[in-house]
Design an enzyme around this catalytic site. Structure first.
Site, PDB file in Angstrom:
ATOM      1  CB  CYS A 117      -0.952  -0.006   1.195  1.00  0.00           C
ATOM      2  SG  CYS A 117      -0.142  -0.068   2.795  1.00  0.00           S
ATOM      3  CG  HIS A 384      -4.226   1.013   4.437  1.00  0.00           C
ATOM      4  ND1 HIS A 384      -3.727   0.120   3.518  1.00  0.00           N
ATOM      5  CD2 HIS A 384      -5.182   1.718   3.789  1.00  0.00           C
ATOM      6  CE1 HIS A 384      -4.372   0.271   2.363  1.00  0.00           C
ATOM      7  NE2 HIS A 384      -5.256   1.243   2.501  1.00  0.00           N
TER       8      HIS A 384
END
Length: 534
Positions: A117, A384
């Site tokens: 990510c 994230h």
């Protein structure tokens, strides 16, 4: 025996008592550097042997006296850094296009190939950088295609980035896989590991450095590293700038300037509530006193420790400004995170942070926000990454790995940002009449499809544009005027209206659980070619 002793007594004082004639030498530090062994006039008259290998003269390679004056981290006057002009630039500055060449949809989502990510968020921000997108869509990145057979050493960061931008902005796929970057992660930086969460800022720095170095390696003759000519690549001219560190001695008044190149600004936000406040603290004057005094080696006397001031300023502003908000700091058990909200504007004015700028001047150096990278989590090794980008249509989108959803500008401005991407305004590089814009327009027409082009031309022509003989023939055949032209229009509208209903139920992009869901826009991430309606 007596005679021998007398002779010995006459010679003895000469051997024992006479002292050698010696002088005491004292070394004094030179006040100015030694002159060069070869003068500039002599350098101009030199003839280079074996010219088949390229011009190896110091002047051609950017290693002459003029190049050293404006080189990186050179202690020189202000004009030696900002005033450097390279005639044989590796990429002409006037060819840079700071605007989208044509209106197109937002890019595709990126597949998460295992804790990637951080990579996906950075690549989405770079993909939607107008200058880089125009460069890649024009096919200029293909000049750096490696000649090897796909080995580890043949990885070209700028070529692979260009191919990725073309695939993502083509709109032919809903999700694109960045497998080339995952396979060659160690080629970007030796510290990266597959399957491990990395820092997005570090990846962005290493990726831009790898792209810049590939451009330098491709040049012939190859310029020396950190020379003025090496800093004329496309990557550095878009993302690179120059900082000035000025130290002023309060005893003799001497000013010492040091210049350093940069690709991003790292701002401390521990005591700042906005980006403007953090930038003011970055360029604030620092006093060097006490145990941190400055050693001044110039002036009327010998080197001395004196009270001084130090200040960082932006000497040359980049076309694309990348700002890192320093959210991670060292704590007793690792690196913690600063989770407070820091306000950032859509238009950033850095005029007051420029070198020798008037403190009251405003509006000279302005930047527009086009991408925001966010980190959700408690530390840099977990959490994230996702981002918000501004598409060519002016609409903001949330890019979360495979998910692509439309959002509002207010939502993009209310994030706890980690990286901010700004594009400079008023550069004059709008691309009017440049080959890059013409090529991008031809590509847009080709991607639109022959069928759409014919239907639009027919709809715009109408019965008024038909020849008189054709209209008379249509009246004789008792056909309604304009029937042949008006018929395709309802079918096209019906197709575009029914398209979302034919999409699968899972076509809407899903967002991560670490943040609230945003409204989806499936019509912007379909598999059909992009539409170029204004």
């Amino acid at each position: 025996m007596v005679k021998k002793s007398k002779k010995a007594s006459k010679l003895a004082p000469v051997e024992r008592d006479v002292e050698p004639n010696l002088r005491k030498l004292t070394f004094v530090r030179a006040r100015r550097p030694d002159p060069p062994l070869i003068s500039d006039d002599a350098m101009k008259k030199m003839i280079v042997l074996d010219s088949a290998k390229g011009d190896g003269s110091p002047a051609a390679n950017g290693d002459g006296p003029s190049a050293r004056a404006g080189g990186k981290s050179a202690s020189s006057p202000k004009g030696g850094a900002r005033g450097v002009v390279v005639a044989d630039a590796l990429y002409p500055r006037e060819h840079i296009l700071m605007a989208w060449p044509t209106v197109r949809k937002v890019g595709s989502g990126l597949a998460n190939l295992g804790n990637t990510c951080f990579m996906n968020a950075v690549m989405q921000c770079l993909t939607h950088t107008p200058a880089l997108a125009a460069f890649c869509l024009d096919g200029e990145h293909r000049r750096f295609k490696p000649k090897g057979n796909g080995g580890g050493g043949s990885f070209s960061a700028i070529y692979e980035m260009g191919e990725h931008v073309c695939r993502a902005l083509a709109g032919e796929r809903r999700v694109v896989s960045p497998s080339a970057f995952v396979k060659n992660l160690r080629s970007i930086s030796k510290t990266f590991r597959k399957g491990r969460q990395e820092d997005a800022h570090e990846f962005a720095r290493c990726l831009l450095d790898a792209m810049h170095e590939k451009c330098v390696d491709h040049a012939r003759p190859k310029p020396p590293k950190n020379s003025p000519r090496a800093e004329t690549t496309f990557v550095f001219q878009v993302f690179g700038g120059r900082l000035r560190s000025q130290v002023t001695c309060k005893t003799c008044g001497r000013k010492s300037d040091t210049f350093d190149s940069f690709m991003d600004l790292s701002l401390d936000i521990a005591r700042a509530k906005s980006v403007e406040a953090a930038l003011r603290r970055y360029v604030a004057v620092e006093v060097l006193d006490g145990s941190n005094k400055y050693k001044c080696e110039m002036g009327g006397g010998k080197p001395h420790m004196a009270r001084a001031t130090k200040q960082f300023t932006i000497d040359a502003a980049p076309l694309v400004l990348t700002v890192q908000l320093k959210r991670f700091e060292y704590v007793p058990f690792g690196r913690g995170k600063l989770t407070q909200f820091v306000e950032y504007p859509t238009t950033l004015d850095i005029t007051g942070a420029m070198s020798d700028a008037n403190p009251k001047a405003r509006g000279v150096e302005k930047y527009s926000l086009f991408a925001v990278l966010v980190h959700a989590g408690g530390s840099m090794h977990s959490g994230h990454y996702y981002c918000y980008v501004k598409a060519a249509t002016g609409v903001w989108y949330e890019m979360d790995d495979e998910g692509v959803s439309a959002t509002s500008e207010r939502t993009a401005l209310n994030q706890k940002a980690y990286l901010l991407f700004y594009a400079r305004e008023g550069t004059g590089l709008d691309g009017k009449g440049t080959p890059a814009l013409a090529a991008a327009k031809r590509e847009a027409v080709a991607r639109a499809g022959e069928r759409v082009r014919v239907e639009r031309e027919g709809a715009l022509a109408g019965p008024r544009g038909a020849p008189r003989e054709r209209r008379r023939r249509e009246e004789e055949e008792e056909e309604e005027p304009g029937e042949a032209y008006a018929a395709p229009a309802p079918s096209t509208a019906a197709a575009s209206t029914n398209e979302p209903s034919n999409a699968p139920p899972n076509a809407a992009c899903e967002s991560k659980e670490s943040k609230p869901a945003a409204p989806t826009a499936t019509d912007d991430v379909d598999d059909d070619p992009p539409s170029f309606d204004p």
